[in-house]
Design a protein around this motif. Structure first.
Motif, PDB file in Angstrom:
ATOM      1  N   UNK A 229    -100.053   3.715  56.105  1.00 38.05           N
ATOM      2  CA  UNK A 229     -99.918   4.855  55.193  1.00 38.05           C
ATOM      3  C   UNK A 229    -100.543   4.550  53.836  1.00 38.05           C
ATOM      4  N   UNK A 230    -100.308   3.369  53.314  1.00 34.50           N
ATOM      5  CA  UNK A 230    -100.893   2.998  52.024  1.00 34.50           C
ATOM      6  C   UNK A 230    -102.414   3.051  52.087  1.00 34.50           C
ATOM      7  N   UNK A 231    -102.968   2.634  53.207  1.00 35.28           N
ATOM      8  CA  UNK A 231    -104.422   2.642  53.382  1.00 35.28           C
ATOM      9  C   UNK A 231    -104.970   4.068  53.367  1.00 35.28           C
ATOM     10  N   UNK A 232    -104.297   4.975  54.069  1.00 29.93           N
ATOM     11  CA  UNK A 232    -104.769   6.353  54.122  1.00 29.93           C
ATOM     12  C   UNK A 232    -104.535   7.074  52.797  1.00 29.93           C
ATOM     13  N   UNK A 233    -103.416   6.789  52.138  1.00 32.02           N
ATOM     14  CA  UNK A 233    -103.160   7.388  50.824  1.00 32.02           C
ATOM     15  C   UNK A 233    -104.236   6.993  49.830  1.00 32.02           C
ATOM     16  N   UNK A 234    -104.738   5.779  49.949  1.00 28.08           N
ATOM     17  CA  UNK A 234    -105.833   5.306  49.098  1.00 28.08           C
ATOM     18  C   UNK A 234    -107.059   6.199  49.265  1.00 28.08           C
ATOM     19  N   UNK A 235    -107.418   6.499  50.503  1.00 29.04           N
ATOM     20  CA  UNK A 235    -108.597   7.326  50.775  1.00 29.04           C
ATOM     21  C   UNK A 235    -108.406   8.753  50.283  1.00 29.04           C
ATOM     22  N   UNK A 236    -107.205   9.304  50.476  1.00 30.75           N
ATOM     23  CA  UNK A 236    -106.933  10.672  50.014  1.00 30.75           C
ATOM     24  C   UNK A 236    -107.050  10.753  48.502  1.00 30.75           C
ATOM     25  N   UNK A 237    -106.464   9.788  47.815  1.00 32.14           N
ATOM     26  CA  UNK A 237    -106.490   9.779  46.353  1.00 32.14           C
ATOM     27  C   UNK A 237    -107.921   9.650  45.837  1.00 32.14           C
ATOM     28  N   UNK A 238    -108.694   8.767  46.453  1.00 32.16           N
ATOM     29  CA  UNK A 238    -110.086   8.557  46.040  1.00 32.16           C
ATOM     30  C   UNK A 238    -110.859   9.872  46.030  1.00 32.16           C
ATOM     31  N   UNK A 239    -110.824  10.566  47.168  1.00 34.64           N
ATOM     32  CA  UNK A 239    -111.600  11.791  47.288  1.00 34.64           C
ATOM     33  C   UNK A 239    -111.193  12.823  46.248  1.00 34.64           C
ATOM     34  N   UNK A 240    -109.891  12.981  46.062  1.00 36.01           N
ATOM     35  CA  UNK A 240    -109.401  14.015  45.149  1.00 36.01           C
ATOM     36  C   UNK A 240    -109.759  13.705  43.706  1.00 36.01           C
ATOM     37  N   UNK A 241    -109.469  12.487  43.246  1.00 36.62           N
ATOM     38  CA  UNK A 241    -109.699  12.252  41.823  1.00 36.62           C
ATOM     39  C   UNK A 241    -111.175  12.041  41.500  1.00 36.62           C
ATOM     40  N   UNK A 242    -111.988  11.673  42.490  1.00 37.60           N
ATOM     41  CA  UNK A 242    -113.407  11.553  42.203  1.00 37.60           C
ATOM     42  C   UNK A 242    -114.079  12.926  42.105  1.00 37.60           C
ATOM     43  N   UNK A 243    -113.520  13.922  42.793  1.00 38.03           N
ATOM     44  CA  UNK A 243    -113.972  15.295  42.570  1.00 38.03           C
ATOM     45  C   UNK A 243    -113.673  15.697  41.126  1.00 38.03           C
ATOM     46  N   UNK A 244    -112.460  15.441  40.681  1.00 39.36           N
ATOM     47  CA  UNK A 244    -112.060  15.786  39.318  1.00 39.36           C
ATOM     48  C   UNK A 244    -112.919  15.059  38.288  1.00 39.36           C
ATOM     49  N   UNK A 245    -113.026  13.748  38.411  1.00 38.53           N
ATOM     50  CA  UNK A 245    -113.797  12.973  37.443  1.00 38.53           C
ATOM     51  C   UNK A 245    -115.287  13.316  37.503  1.00 38.53           C
ATOM     52  N   UNK A 246    -115.785  13.571  38.712  1.00 38.21           N
ATOM     53  CA  UNK A 246    -117.198  13.901  38.856  1.00 38.21           C
ATOM     54  C   UNK A 246    -117.564  15.201  38.166  1.00 38.21           C
ATOM     55  N   UNK A 247    -116.710  16.214  38.313  1.00 36.72           N
ATOM     56  CA  UNK A 247    -116.956  17.495  37.636  1.00 36.72           C
ATOM     57  C   UNK A 247    -116.781  17.338  36.135  1.00 36.72           C
ATOM     58  N   UNK A 248    -115.734  16.625  35.730  1.00 38.51           N
ATOM     59  CA  UNK A 248    -115.489  16.413  34.295  1.00 38.51           C
ATOM     60  C   UNK A 248    -116.690  15.722  33.637  1.00 38.51           C
ATOM     61  N   UNK A 249    -117.307  14.801  34.345  1.00 37.23           N
ATOM     62  CA  UNK A 249    -118.442  14.058  33.794  1.00 37.23           C
ATOM     63  C   UNK A 249    -119.713  14.892  33.715  1.00 37.23           C
ATOM     64  N   UNK A 250    -119.764  15.976  34.495  1.00 44.78           N
ATOM     65  CA  UNK A 250    -120.976  16.786  34.556  1.00 44.78           C
ATOM     66  C   UNK A 250    -121.985  16.284  35.564  1.00 44.78           C
ATOM     67  N   UNK A 251    -121.652  15.245  36.313  1.00 44.99           N
ATOM     68  CA  UNK A 251    -122.610  14.691  37.279  1.00 44.99           C
ATOM     69  C   UNK A 251    -122.629  15.480  38.586  1.00 44.99           C
ATOM     70  N   UNK A 252    -121.540  16.143  38.910  1.00 45.62           N
ATOM     71  CA  UNK A 252    -121.523  17.077  40.034  1.00 45.62           C
ATOM     72  C   UNK A 252    -120.927  18.389  39.529  1.00 45.62           C
TER      73      UNK A 252
END
Length: 388
Positions: A189-212
């Motif tokens: 579960x910890x392994x899968x939660x890691x992947x879920x968190x990565x995808x979600x917050x990198x969408x947020x940070x990526x848009x915030x940065x203006x790179x996507x």
């Protein structure tokens, strides 16, 4: 809370490498979590990067905020499955303790520096941190975590390193990599939660940065579905001044859908496998905590988009190239002149019995650095400012 039969039962822990009497008010896995939170390596995560280097903005995720988000997701999934929440949280909070400065670029460069000298794996380094590198107790090195937490931290391991660990600790945390067994449900579960968190917050940070952009993300079915759903329910979010609210609402719905999918799919897989204990989970040979096939495909599509549009963005790559140079030149400088490291590392390097052992000390020192400390040390040693 009453745990399911297939959860790791706190009272049935395989124990610690060094015996300690039970605590009067906490389970063994609660103690693990507390030790992790109080560790120096955990505090350093606040200045270790995810995608964006520490100086690039105050609101981008760091390894610390990422670990907290992973732990929150892990507990949200563990509770309805009646798994050991304290163990899940401990693993989630510790899973990145061995990460280098500058994210995966730093890890990859340090591994390149260590070729022929044992290599570098950040999962193995996380275990090394809790087993050996933390210095908090008079009786032993490390923080003496339970088998179950250490097993979950070591989510990947090469066969060569597994053989070395198995020789040091027969039947220990690396044995499953040689026998084809699985980790506990809590570790999965910890392994899968890691992947879920990565995808979600990198969408947020990526848009915030203006790179996507949100427009680019419309090509990703998982994002596009919940973006349209949010707009249908809240049409006022179409206004330009509401763009952040719309993005947050889309990500929130994406996260909820993935969490509920994992809960439902995992329940089905546990029932189909017929497991009745944590050891039967380990022996069944298949991952039971997982997405449904459809959600797995959608999650992979989002991961693929982020890899090509964000992680390989020219601006990110330029910064990461500079970060790799910092790590490489620090490693070379310390290897040539160990006395430039902090005294306890310099002493360890001096006492090392081989070139590989000395290089491992240098790798430990560099891996433990924060982004800003590595950049400052590099500037001090070389006179170059590569990451302003």
């Amino acid at each position: 809370m009453l745990l399911s039969p297939w959860a790791c039962q706190p009272q049935e822990t395989r124990g610690r490498r060094y015996f300690e009497a039970a605590a009067p008010t906490r389970t063994e896995h609660q103690r693990d979590r507390d030790r992790i939170v109080h560790s120096s390596a955990f505090r350093r995560l606040v200045y270790k990067t995810q995608v964006f280097v520490n100086h690039e903005g105050d609101l981008f995720r760091t390894r610390l905020t990422h670990s907290l988000e992973v732990a929150q997701l892990g507990r949200s999934i563990a509770r309805p499955l009646a798994l050991n929440e304290d163990l899940v949280e401990a693993i989630c909070l510790a899973h990145d303790l061995g990460h280098t400065p500058f994210g995966h670029a730093g890890q990859d460069e340090l591994n390149a520096c260590m070729q022929g000298l044992g290599g570098f794996e950040h999962n193995l380094q996380s275990l090394r941190v809790v087993d050996a590198l933390e210095e908090r107790y008079p009786q032993y090195d490390g923080i003496n975590l339970t088998f179950e937490t250490r097993e979950g931290i070591l989510k990947h391991c090469s066969r060569a390193n597994a053989l070395k660990l198995e020789a040091q600790e027969p039947g220990g945390v690396a044995a499953r990599f040689l026998s084809g067994q699985q980790t506990s449900l809590e570790g999965q579960l910890a392994n899968l939660a890691d992947a879920i968190a990565y995808n979600a917050h990198d969408v947020d940070d990526g848009v915030r940065s203006g790179l996507i952009s949100v427009e680019q993300l419309q090509a990703v079915p998982l994002f596009a579905h919940f973006h349209a759903q949010a707009l249908m329910e809240y049409p006022q979010l179409a206004q330009p001044e509401a763009d952040r609210r719309l993005l947050y609402e889309t990500i929130r719905r994406m996260l909820s859908a993935q969490v509920y999918d994992v809960i439902g799919t995992t329940r089905q897989r546990i029932e189909q496998a017929g497991v009745q204990s944590a050891d039967e989970v380990r022996a069944c040979g298949q991952r039971l905590v997982s997405f449904s096939p459809d959600m797995q495909a959608q999650s992979q599509a989002l991961k693929h988009f982020l890899f090509h549009q964000l992680y390989r963005h020219v601006q990110v790559m330029q910064t990461m190239d500079a970060a790799r140079q910092v790590v490489r030149e620090l490693f070379d400088a310390y290897l040539q002149q160990p006395s430039m490291m902090k005294p306890r590392y310099a002493l360890r390097a001096q006492q090392a019995g081989s070139a590989a052992a000395q290089a491992r000390v240098v790798a430990d020192f560099v891996a433990g650095m924060t982004d800003r400390y590595a950049a400052k040390e590099h500037e001090r040693i070389t006179g170059q400012r590569l990451l302003a």
